[in-house]
Design a protein around this motif. Structure first.
Motif, short mmCIF file in Angstrom:
data_model
loop_
_atom_site.label_atom_id
_atom_site.label_comp_id
_atom_site.label_asym_id
_atom_site.label_seq_id
_atom_site.Cartn_x
_atom_site.Cartn_y
_atom_site.Cartn_z
N TYR A 166 124.90 -65.25 65.83
CA TYR A 166 123.48 -65.55 65.68
C TYR A 166 123.20 -66.19 64.33
O TYR A 166 124.02 -66.11 63.40
CB TYR A 166 122.62 -64.31 65.88
N ASN A 167 122.04 -66.83 64.24
CA ASN A 167 121.66 -67.54 63.03
C ASN A 167 121.38 -66.56 61.89
O ASN A 167 121.05 -65.40 62.12
CB ASN A 167 120.43 -68.42 63.28
N THR A 168 121.51 -67.06 60.67
CA THR A 168 121.14 -66.28 59.49
C THR A 168 119.62 -66.34 59.33
O THR A 168 118.95 -67.09 60.04
CB THR A 168 121.82 -66.85 58.23
N ALA A 169 119.10 -65.61 58.40
CA ALA A 169 117.65 -65.62 58.17
C ALA A 169 117.15 -67.01 57.78
O ALA A 169 116.01 -67.37 58.09
CB ALA A 169 117.28 -64.61 57.08
N ALA A 170 118.01 -67.82 57.16
CA ALA A 170 117.62 -69.17 56.77
C ALA A 170 117.51 -70.11 57.98
O ALA A 170 116.89 -71.15 57.89
CB ALA A 170 118.62 -69.74 55.77
N ASN A 171 118.12 -69.73 59.11
CA ASN A 171 118.11 -70.53 60.34
C ASN A 171 118.50 -71.99 60.07
O ASN A 171 117.81 -72.92 60.44
CB ASN A 171 116.75 -70.46 61.03
N VAL A 172 119.65 -72.15 59.41
CA VAL A 172 120.18 -73.48 59.12
C VAL A 172 121.37 -73.77 60.03
O VAL A 172 122.08 -72.84 60.43
CB VAL A 172 120.58 -73.62 57.63
#
Length: 164
Positions: free
Chosen positions: A66-72
């Motif tokens: 899953y994506n990190t909190a930064a959603n990059v």
């Protein structure tokens, strides 16, 4: 007369609720910046016993990516939630090539390092329950693996379908 206005008001309110629900059907699914690498994956962990021969250690288990909190679109979390080794690492990805991996990644589950290599997602590559699904493959090794030290585990599977 009052009854007539009450009925008309009820009718208009009811129609308003019905039409507001129709808009939901037309919305597109919003994906994170890391899709299609991210997802819920049904995988097998195995070791290579001879060239090209694999012995499954844990079959039909789950790995979350899953994506990190930064959603990059440059990094994801890989998390086995303790199903095999209890590891959770943040690793670089190449979203254009659908590849991922990194060396000596910090394990957030406990103090150790994890190396992920040859990570790749293959779109619509395997048929599961008569539906074409995405497939995944990567190798993983752990700094605290005692026997035999340096074992490379092969992880392969498909995007979970929600069925057993």
């Amino acid at each position: 007369m009052k009854l007539k206005y009450t009925l008309l008001l009820t009718l208009f309110l009811s129609l308003g609720f019905l039409t507001s629900c129709d808009d939901d059907d037309e919305e597109e699914i919003a994906y994170t910046a890391t899709y299609p690498i991210s997802g819920d994956w049904s995988v097998t962990f195995s070791i290579e016993t001879a060239p090209g021969q694999f012995e499954p250690l844990v079959e039909h288990t789950e790995v979350l990516i899953y994506n990190t909190a930064a959603n990059v679109p440059t990094e994801v979390w890989i998390d086995d939630e303790g199903h095999f080794w209890d590891f959770k690492v943040r690793t670089p990805i190449n979203i254009n090539n659908l590849t991922f991996g990194g060396e000596n990644l910090e394990n957030m589950s406990y103090n150790s390092q994890v190396t992920v290599t040859d990570g790749q997602v293959f779109l619509n590559a395997v048929e599961v329950n008569n539906i074409m699904r995405d497939s995944i493959y990567f190798r993983v090794s752990f700094s605290d693996d005692e026997e035999p030290f340096g074992t490379i585990y092969h992880v392969y599977g498909h995007r979970s379908t929600g069925f057993e």
